[in-house]
Design a protein around this motif. Structure first.
Motif, PDB file in Angstrom:
ATOM      1  N   ALA A  32       3.323  39.043  29.937  1.00  0.00           N
ATOM      2  CA  ALA A  32       4.465  39.235  30.834  1.00  0.00           C
ATOM      3  C   ALA A  32       4.527  40.643  31.401  1.00  0.00           C
ATOM      4  O   ALA A  32       4.725  40.823  32.616  1.00  0.00           O
ATOM      5  CB  ALA A  32       5.761  38.909  30.095  1.00  0.00           C
ATOM      6  N   TRP A  76      13.493  35.267  27.562  1.00  0.00           N
ATOM      7  CA  TRP A  76      12.793  34.022  27.870  1.00  0.00           C
ATOM      8  C   TRP A  76      13.519  33.278  28.982  1.00  0.00           C
ATOM      9  O   TRP A  76      14.751  33.155  28.950  1.00  0.00           O
ATOM     10  CB  TRP A  76      12.773  33.106  26.648  1.00  0.00           C
ATOM     11  N   LEU A  77      12.787  32.774  29.939  1.00  0.00           N
ATOM     12  CA  LEU A  77      13.371  31.803  30.847  1.00  0.00           C
ATOM     13  C   LEU A  77      13.734  30.562  30.033  1.00  0.00           C
ATOM     14  O   LEU A  77      13.094  30.275  29.007  1.00  0.00           O
ATOM     15  CB  LEU A  77      12.401  31.435  31.960  1.00  0.00           C
ATOM     16  N   THR A  81       9.327  30.172  29.042  1.00  0.00           N
ATOM     17  CA  THR A  81       8.382  31.218  29.425  1.00  0.00           C
ATOM     18  C   THR A  81       8.935  32.588  29.067  1.00  0.00           C
ATOM     19  O   THR A  81      10.048  32.943  29.478  1.00  0.00           O
ATOM     20  CB  THR A  81       8.105  31.183  30.940  1.00  0.00           C
ATOM     21  N   ILE A  83       9.386  36.379  29.571  1.00  0.00           N
ATOM     22  CA  ILE A  83       9.244  37.195  30.777  1.00  0.00           C
ATOM     23  C   ILE A  83       9.610  38.659  30.538  1.00  0.00           C
ATOM     24  O   ILE A  83       9.596  39.447  31.491  1.00  0.00           O
ATOM     25  CB  ILE A  83      10.052  36.611  31.966  1.00  0.00           C
ATOM     26  N   TYR A 105      10.286  43.716  32.388  1.00  0.00           N
ATOM     27  CA  TYR A 105      10.123  42.314  32.768  1.00  0.00           C
ATOM     28  C   TYR A 105       8.826  42.124  33.534  1.00  0.00           C
ATOM     29  O   TYR A 105       8.312  43.052  34.174  1.00  0.00           O
ATOM     30  CB  TYR A 105      11.261  41.861  33.700  1.00  0.00           C
ATOM     31  N   SER A 106       8.358  40.895  33.512  1.00  0.00           N
ATOM     32  CA  SER A 106       7.243  40.521  34.378  1.00  0.00           C
ATOM     33  C   SER A 106       7.618  40.805  35.828  1.00  0.00           C
ATOM     34  O   SER A 106       8.732  40.476  36.261  1.00  0.00           O
ATOM     35  CB  SER A 106       6.938  39.031  34.205  1.00  0.00           C
ATOM     36  N   SER A 108       6.999  39.186  38.230  1.00  0.00           N
ATOM     37  CA  SER A 108       7.306  37.914  38.895  1.00  0.00           C
ATOM     38  C   SER A 108       8.798  37.609  38.922  1.00  0.00           C
ATOM     39  O   SER A 108       9.240  36.774  39.714  1.00  0.00           O
ATOM     40  CB  SER A 108       6.568  36.760  38.210  1.00  0.00           C
ATOM     41  N   VAL A 109       9.598  38.279  38.053  1.00  0.00           N
ATOM     42  CA  VAL A 109      11.038  38.011  38.030  1.00  0.00           C
ATOM     43  C   VAL A 109      11.866  39.193  38.528  1.00  0.00           C
ATOM     44  O   VAL A 109      13.104  39.161  38.459  1.00  0.00           O
ATOM     45  CB  VAL A 109      11.519  37.572  36.621  1.00  0.00           C
TER      46      VAL A 109
END
Length: 200
Positions: A32, A76-77, A81, A83, A105-106, A108-109
């Protein structure tokens, strides 16, 4: 009631949930957050501290996160997942002070409802436990993180100069923000509205 460190637990939100970070989570956490752009902003000591491999990250994580003294969460989402991570710690029960930090955080978020809901859940945890002031801070050079903290509704208090040593041997200044218990109802309402906009 006197302030008291909250017992670590799973904290459920509408987008994410928080659970105590375990050794078994480290590989997923590396996937992540093990990206140059995460460490570029100063996370974990800055770019020079970015682990190159999963094994190196596991060693890094064991040393980075003080899980005995702090509530270190995996983020976690709700689809399962992982993150990111964030920590509620630096507990000073006598002065009713705590600190939310060590957050990554990743990419991607970034810019989603993840950070607002993470902070909503963690601030709620702190104030419910009797704390009256929660500090948040970022590298003074990290404009992205500083903007995200300000957008939460935290108040800027100033810059602490030469506050932390980076992995490359340079010193960072820390931009310090806080939310106090008197401000919490308005801050919480703002965060709930932001989360609802993403969750809807």
């Amino acid at each position: 009631m006197p302030a008291q460190r909250p017992a670590p637990r799973v904290i459920e939100g509408s987008i994410i949930h928080l659970s105590s970070l375990a050794d078994d989570d480290f590989p997923a956490l590396f996937r992540a957050i093990g990206h140059p752009e995460v460490f570029q902003g100063g996370y974990g000591g800055g770019p020079a501290s970015l682990p190159a491999t999963e094994a190196e990250f596991i060693d890094f994580a064991r040393n980075c996160y003080d899980r005995a003294a702090n509530n270190v969460y995996g983020v976690w989402l709700n689809n399962g997942t992982m993150i990111g991570t964030s920590t509620l710690g630096d507990f000073d029960e006598t002065r009713e002070r705590a600190h939310i930090g060590w957050t990554a955080y990743s990419p991607s978020v970034w810019g989603t409802g993840v950070n607002p809901e993470t902070k909503l859940l963690m601030l709620d945890e702190a104030f419910d436990a009797g704390f009256g002031r929660v500090k948040l801070q970022a590298d003074a050079l990290n404009s992205r993180s500083r903007a995200a903290i300000a957008k939460l509704g935290a108040r800027f208090e100033g810059v602490v100069r030469r506050d932390q040593l980076r992995a490359d041997g340079t010193w960072r200044d820390a931009a310090v923000y806080s939310v106090i218990v008197d401000e919490w109802p308005a801050v919480r309402a703002g965060l709930e509205a932001r989360v609802a906009a993403f969750a809807g």
